[in-house]
Design an enzyme around this catalytic site. Structure first.
Site, PDB file in Angstrom:
ATOM      1  N   ILE A 126       0.842  -1.211   0.000  1.00 33.10           N
ATOM      2  CA  ILE A 126       0.000   0.000   0.000  1.00 33.10           C
ATOM      3  C   ILE A 126       0.871   1.253   0.000  1.00 33.10           C
ATOM      4  CG2 ILE A 126      -1.818   1.269   1.215  1.00 33.10           C
ATOM      5  CD1 ILE A 126      -2.778  -1.472   2.348  1.00 33.10           C
ATOM      6  N   ARG A 206      -3.662   1.981  11.203  1.00 27.10           N
ATOM      7  CA  ARG A 206      -4.444   1.612  12.382  1.00 27.10           C
ATOM      8  C   ARG A 206      -4.352   2.766  13.367  1.00 27.10           C
ATOM      9  NH1 ARG A 206      -6.430  -1.714   9.652  1.00 27.10           N
ATOM     10  NH2 ARG A 206      -6.709  -3.950  10.003  1.00 27.10           N
ATOM     11  N   GLU A 235     -12.391   2.997  17.732  1.00 25.32           N
ATOM     12  CA  GLU A 235     -13.350   3.139  16.632  1.00 25.32           C
ATOM     13  C   GLU A 235     -14.675   2.544  17.075  1.00 25.32           C
ATOM     14  OE1 GLU A 235     -11.683   1.288  13.147  1.00 25.32           O
ATOM     15  OE2 GLU A 235      -9.937   2.598  13.183  1.00 25.32           O
ATOM     16  N   HIS A 254     -13.189   4.355   8.720  1.00 21.72           N
ATOM     17  CA  HIS A 254     -12.428   3.157   8.350  1.00 21.72           C
ATOM     18  C   HIS A 254     -12.965   2.530   7.049  1.00 21.72           C
ATOM     19  CE1 HIS A 254      -9.721  -0.168  10.266  1.00 21.72           C
ATOM     20  NE2 HIS A 254      -9.636  -0.198   8.943  1.00 21.72           N
TER      21      HIS A 254
HETATM   22  C1  GLV Z   1      -8.610  -2.859   6.890  1.00 22.13           C
HETATM   23  O1  GLV Z   1      -8.305  -2.048   7.727  1.00 22.13           O
HETATM   24  C2  GLV Z   1      -7.776  -3.970   6.548  1.00 22.13           C
HETATM   25  O2  GLV Z   1      -6.817  -4.258   7.291  1.00 22.13           O
HETATM   26  O3  GLV Z   1      -8.050  -4.618   5.534  1.00 22.13           O
END
Ligand code: GLV
Ligand code: GLV
Length: 293
Positions: A126, A206, A235, A254
């Site tokens: 990511i 996170r 959350e 989220h």
């Molecule tokens: C979402 O937060 C994931 O870890 O896929």
């Protein structure tokens, strides 16, 4: 809503496999009662809700959903970065509230993304997808990561730096690390103080990677320019959280991986992982592959 803890514990006693969301905690007390359990399949790439060592000790494979959500999550992280820099949510609220009277040279001024320095904390899939987007926007890109990625440095013109340099030089800091003992409160009071005045923080990783009390201080004290948070601690945020009222905070519930296509792929992958484990095969995406030598 997630099943209440007592319901999860009692249901887990009866089942061979669990498909879990990140709101379901799979820990020793749950596993101690779940005598039949042979598979845990998390519908997420992150699996900090699962005690993987405890699962491995009981020879229970744990699956997750990497890969399919990479681009979707980076799209949203970049959307948060842009939205925070250019005050998109504030602008929408301003117009809807009927406050827009005339074009003004000084109205809702933001921060340029083009030419700014982005500091990536974590350069996994990511983080790398975020770097590709940032490169398209002409950003200078720094990163910290456990291991160097010379391939990505060459492809995308990234520079690996130490934590202090990343904090001191980045106009934007974006978090892309899993939550672990090492990354919990990676950004705390000292780190916020070491950030460039006016810097903007983006968190799609996170919530607990950030010490949220220190974040609130840095924002209200004016040292930090703003924060865009898809994840928080806890959350959802309590309604009296200072983050709810600070104007330079952009909040989301989220949803970074929440596209129609990606959530469908995550669901399919979670089912494939579960079925494989129940059949005694290695799940296609297994976080404790040592169970299948
Ligand atoms: C979402 O937060 C994931 O870890 O896929
Ligand atoms: C703004 O709309 C401009 O034309 O500069």
């Amino acid at each position: 809503m997630p099943p209440p803890r007592d319901v999860l514990l009692s249901e887990a006693r009866e089942v061979d496999g669990l498909i879990t969301l990140l709101t379901d905690r799979v820990d020793e007390p749950l596993l101690d009662g779940a005598h039949r359990l042979r598979a845990v399949s998390n519908v997420a790439v992150g699996y900090d809700n699962i005690d993987v060592a405890a699962c491995t000790a009981r020879r229970i494979p744990v699956g997750n959903t990497p890969g399919v959500l990479t681009e979707t999550t980076a799209d949203f992280a970049f959307a948060l970065l842009m939205g925070l820099a250019r005050r998109v949510a504030e602008a929408d609220t301003y117009v809807r509230a009927g406050r827009w009277r005339t074009w003004e040279p000084g109205l809702l001024l933001g921060t340029d993304v083009y030419g700014a320095t982005l500091g990536l904390v974590g350069l996994g899939a990511i983080g790398a997808a975020m770097a590709r987007r940032a490169r398209g926007f002409g950003m200078r890109i720094l990163y910290v990561n456990r291991r160097a990625r010379p391939d990505l440095e060459a492809e995308l013109g990234l520079t690996r730096v130490d934590k202090a340099t990343l904090l001191a030089e980045s106009d934007f800091v974006s978090l892309h690390v899993p939550l672990s003992a090492e990354t919990r409160h990676w950004l705390g009071r000292a780190e916020f103080a070491a950030m460039k005045p006016g810097a903007l923080l983006v968190n799609t990783a996170r919530g607990p990677v950030v010490d949220q009390a220190a974040l609130v201080e840095a924002l209200s004290g004016g040292h930090l320019g703003g924060a865009a948070l898809d994840v928080t601690d806890p959350e959802p945020l309590p309604s009296d959280s200072p983050l709810m009222t600070l104007p330079n905070v952009l909040l989301a519930p989220h949803i970074a991986s929440a596209s129609h296509a990606t959530r469908g792929r995550m669901a399919s992958m979670a089912v494939e992982n579960l079925l494989a484990a129940l059949e005694g095969r290695k799940p296609p995406h297994c976080v404790n592959p040592e169970l299948f030598p």
